[in-house]
Design a protein around this motif. Structure first.
Motif, PDB file in Angstrom:
ATOM      1  N   ASP A  49      74.848  50.503  28.225  1.00 57.43           N
ATOM      2  CA  ASP A  49      73.460  50.394  28.662  1.00 57.43           C
ATOM      3  C   ASP A  49      72.612  49.467  27.791  1.00 57.43           C
ATOM      4  OD1 ASP A  49      73.374  51.993  26.457  1.00 57.43           O
ATOM      5  OD2 ASP A  49      72.393  53.699  27.431  1.00 57.43           O
ATOM      6  N   ALA A  50      73.230  48.776  26.815  1.00 57.62           N
ATOM      7  CA  ALA A  50      72.490  47.775  26.034  1.00 57.62           C
ATOM      8  C   ALA A  50      72.076  46.587  26.891  1.00 57.62           C
ATOM      9  CB  ALA A  50      73.329  47.282  24.857  1.00 57.62           C
ATOM     10  N   LEU A  51      72.692  46.481  28.055  1.00 56.34           N
ATOM     11  CA  LEU A  51      72.292  45.445  28.999  1.00 56.34           C
ATOM     12  C   LEU A  51      70.796  45.546  29.297  1.00 56.34           C
ATOM     13  CD1 LEU A  51      73.062  43.184  31.031  1.00 56.34           C
ATOM     14  CD2 LEU A  51      73.493  44.983  32.703  1.00 56.34           C
ATOM     15  N   GLY A  52      70.292  46.773  29.273  1.00 57.72           N
ATOM     16  CA  GLY A  52      68.873  46.982  29.554  1.00 57.72           C
ATOM     17  C   GLY A  52      67.962  46.231  28.602  1.00 57.72           C
ATOM     18  N   TRP A  53      68.367  46.106  27.327  1.00 57.52           N
ATOM     19  CA  TRP A  53      67.543  45.377  26.356  1.00 57.52           C
ATOM     20  C   TRP A  53      67.443  43.898  26.707  1.00 57.52           C
ATOM     21  CZ3 TRP A  53      64.452  47.783  23.134  1.00 57.52           C
ATOM     22  CH2 TRP A  53      64.760  49.097  22.757  1.00 57.52           C
ATOM     23  N   LEU A  54      68.579  43.314  27.110  1.00 57.29           N
ATOM     24  CA  LEU A  54      68.571  41.900  27.476  1.00 57.29           C
ATOM     25  C   LEU A  54      67.771  41.665  28.747  1.00 57.29           C
ATOM     26  CD1 LEU A  54      69.513  39.045  26.884  1.00 57.29           C
ATOM     27  CD2 LEU A  54      71.663  39.561  28.083  1.00 57.29           C
ATOM     28  N   LEU A  55      67.932  42.562  29.725  1.00 56.17           N
ATOM     29  CA  LEU A  55      67.175  42.430  30.962  1.00 56.17           C
ATOM     30  C   LEU A  55      65.675  42.621  30.717  1.00 56.17           C
ATOM     31  CD1 LEU A  55      69.511  44.369  33.409  1.00 56.17           C
ATOM     32  CD2 LEU A  55      69.220  41.897  33.240  1.00 56.17           C
ATOM     33  N   ALA A  56      65.347  43.573  29.839  1.00 56.99           N
ATOM     34  CA  ALA A  56      63.933  43.809  29.524  1.00 56.99           C
ATOM     35  C   ALA A  56      63.315  42.598  28.828  1.00 56.99           C
ATOM     36  CB  ALA A  56      63.796  45.050  28.652  1.00 56.99           C
ATOM     37  N   GLY A 230      65.139  44.199  42.465  1.00 57.68           N
ATOM     38  CA  GLY A 230      65.880  45.168  41.666  1.00 57.68           C
ATOM     39  C   GLY A 230      67.210  45.522  42.299  1.00 57.68           C
ATOM     40  N   ALA A 231      67.201  45.761  43.613  1.00 58.00           N
ATOM     41  CA  ALA A 231      68.443  46.100  44.313  1.00 58.00           C
ATOM     42  C   ALA A 231      69.399  44.920  44.357  1.00 58.00           C
ATOM     43  CB  ALA A 231      68.114  46.565  45.738  1.00 58.00           C
ATOM     44  N   MET A 354      63.908  43.226  38.395  1.00 64.84           N
ATOM     45  CA  MET A 354      65.158  42.668  37.897  1.00 64.84           C
ATOM     46  C   MET A 354      65.636  43.385  36.635  1.00 64.84           C
ATOM     47  SD  MET A 354      65.821  38.629  37.071  1.00 64.84           S
ATOM     48  CE  MET A 354      64.765  38.198  38.453  1.00 64.84           C
ATOM     49  N   ALA A 355      64.702  43.877  35.843  1.00 67.71           N
ATOM     50  CA  ALA A 355      65.065  44.564  34.606  1.00 67.71           C
ATOM     51  C   ALA A 355      65.145  46.067  34.786  1.00 67.71           C
ATOM     52  CB  ALA A 355      64.059  44.223  33.504  1.00 67.71           C
ATOM     53  N   LEU A 356      64.131  46.650  35.392  1.00 69.11           N
ATOM     54  CA  LEU A 356      64.017  48.109  35.416  1.00 69.11           C
ATOM     55  C   LEU A 356      65.086  48.777  36.270  1.00 69.11           C
ATOM     56  CD1 LEU A 356      60.135  48.483  35.682  1.00 69.11           C
ATOM     57  CD2 LEU A 356      61.575  48.731  33.643  1.00 69.11           C
ATOM     58  N   VAL A 363      71.619  53.250  32.719  1.00 71.56           N
ATOM     59  CA  VAL A 363      71.388  54.509  31.997  1.00 71.56           C
ATOM     60  C   VAL A 363      72.030  55.665  32.747  1.00 71.56           C
ATOM     61  CG1 VAL A 363      69.616  56.145  31.249  1.00 71.56           C
ATOM     62  CG2 VAL A 363      69.273  53.691  30.889  1.00 71.56           C
ATOM     63  N   LEU A 364      71.837  55.709  34.069  1.00 71.31           N
ATOM     64  CA  LEU A 364      72.458  56.761  34.871  1.00 71.31           C
ATOM     65  C   LEU A 364      73.983  56.704  34.757  1.00 71.31           C
ATOM     66  CD1 LEU A 364      70.326  56.664  38.156  1.00 71.31           C
ATOM     67  CD2 LEU A 364      70.340  58.467  36.423  1.00 71.31           C
ATOM     68  N   ALA A 365      74.539  55.480  34.826  1.00 70.04           N
ATOM     69  CA  ALA A 365      75.995  55.332  34.760  1.00 70.04           C
ATOM     70  C   ALA A 365      76.547  55.786  33.413  1.00 70.04           C
ATOM     71  CB  ALA A 365      76.377  53.875  35.023  1.00 70.04           C
ATOM     72  N   SER A 366      75.834  55.495  32.336  1.00 66.92           N
ATOM     73  CA  SER A 366      76.314  55.881  31.009  1.00 66.92           C
ATOM     74  C   SER A 366      76.258  57.393  30.797  1.00 66.92           C
ATOM     75  CB  SER A 366      75.494  55.172  29.926  1.00 66.92           C
ATOM     76  OG  SER A 366      74.158  55.629  29.933  1.00 66.92           O
TER      77      SER A 366
END
Length: 404
Positions: A49-56, A230-231, A354-356, A363-366
């Motif tokens: 879920d660190a991908l979220g930091w890059l997307l954010a 997002g989708a 695109m980020a959220l 996060v759900l997957a992890s």
């Protein structure tokens, strides 16, 4: 090529060609991350879920530059903004490959987002003001070409050189070449040409942001873009990981399947451009959302490996015309008076979506399982359909009130 464009007898066609090339370049980086993420996170030893930091980080830059779209266009002009945007994006992508620590990659994500947001919002406003629904579809089909090439480049880099960096070198170099091209063709963008005719009304208004934000229809329109992008991004980012880590699909096949998503997406936008005027934006959006729901249902069912290929390709084909159709229909939903401001806000909302949404799915997957991603995608598409039906229902009333 550059010299030919500068001497073109039909500046309108030359500008269309440059806009299409710019959107190919805009799409290529978006297609790299989904396939490259497993290797990239392994190199930097970061969790799923660190991908979220890059997307954010990307959304911070993207939202900032797209929201300030009007100011940037007024101060820089379209040509300079395109050139600087490509320069920023190219430097950031090459920077990913030499950054020694993860936080540096995240910081460069802000720079990449600034470049992407400026070119995206600027060209969408430009095309919405001067061109019709058909060219809007084809403009975004060019983005589909770029994002189709991205996964294939990354897959080739991983297969031939066992490195995710190769894909970013190639695409970063392409962005830098685009920057040079736009710098030497500035006169095409800055010089007025009678080929355009008169500017359409939506760019004549100077409505305040405060008044625009007080319109319920504007907020519905913003929500549409947040949910849609997002989708769209979520499946592109997570399809490869879902297939390889949860469904045990061979990496090479998974890369091709991910590429097929963007390939069908591109084909769908090319086809939509042909029929856009005859079919109308409303039918394109409704039909696309129904197809997306059916494809997502098949992805959840997953009766066989081939069903994944069919489901992901179907979703890509179905959603293809939605974004351009929504963009072309902005004035119809919110009124001419609020359209120009709303377009910039919609583009800012795409950065948030695109980020959220992909990060939320991560996060759900992890915490649960990668198999939660198709279910979450189904919920987002259902919410998008509901919001769209609400957004188009009061459009006639809004148009009457805003035209006074």
């Amino acid at each position: 090529m550059v010299a030919l464009l500068r001497r073109a007898r039909h500046p309108r066609l030359a500008l269309i060609a440059l806009a299409f090339v710019a959107f190919v370049g805009l799409g290529m980086p978006d297609g790299l991350l989904g396939v490259g993420w497993p290797s990239l996170r392994a190199d930097f030893a970061v969790p799923l879920d660190a991908l979220g930091w890059l997307l954010a980080a990307g959304v911070v830059g993207y939202t900032t530059s797209s929201f300030l779209n009007g100011v940037l266009l007024a101060r820089l002009g379209v040509g300079r903004m395109l050139a600087l945007s490509c320069l920023l994006t190219g430097l950031a992508l090459v920077g990913y490959t030499v950054a020694p620590q993860w936080w540096m990659v995240v910081a460069l994500g802000v720079v990449a987002g600034l470049g992407a947001g400026a070119i995206d919002a600027g060209l969408n406003t430009y095309v919405a003001a001067y061109f019709g629904a058909r060219l809007m579809q084809w403009l975004h089909a060019s983005w589909g070409v770029g994002i189709t090439i991205g996964p294939l480049l990354m897959t080739a880099g991983l297969a031939l050189w066992q490195s995710w960096r190769v894909g970013y070198w190639v695409v970063g170099g392409f962005q830098l070449a685009l920057a040079v091209g736009f710098f030497v063709t500035l006169s095409l963008w800055e010089r007025p040409t009678p080929a355009f005719g008169e500017q359409k009304r939506l760019t004549d208004y100077q409505t305040s942001f405060g008044l625009t934000l007080r319109q319920p229809a504007v907020w519905l329109s913003i929500t549409l873009f947040l949910l849609y992008v997002g989708a769209e991004t979520a499946l592109g980012v997570w399809a490869y990981t879902l297939l390889t880590e949860a469904r045990r699909v061979e990496p090479a096949l998974a890369g091709v399947v991910t590429g097929s998503y963007w390939l069908m997406f591109t084909i769908g936008r090319i086809a939509a451009g042909v029929v856009a005027v005859r079919v109308g934006s409303d039918r394109l959006v409704r039909g696309g959302l129904i197809g997306a729901l059916l494809g997502t249902g098949l992805l959840i069912w997953n009766p066989a490996v081939f069903a994944n290929v069919l489901a992901i390709a179907l979703i890509g084909l179905a959603i293809a015309p939605i974004f351009p159709a929504l963009m072309s229909g902005t004035a119809a939903r919110v009124g001419d008076r609020f359209a120009a401001n709303t377009i910039g806000m919609q583009m800012a909302a795409t950065g948030a979506g695109m980020a959220l949404i992909p990060a939320g799915m991560g996060v759900l997957a992890s915490r649960m399982s990668l198999e939660i991603i198709p279910f979450a995608l189904l919920v987002v598409y259902a919410a998008l359909l509901g919001c769209y039906l609400l957004a188009v229902r009061p459009s006639k009333v809004i148009l009457v009130r805003s035209s006074k």
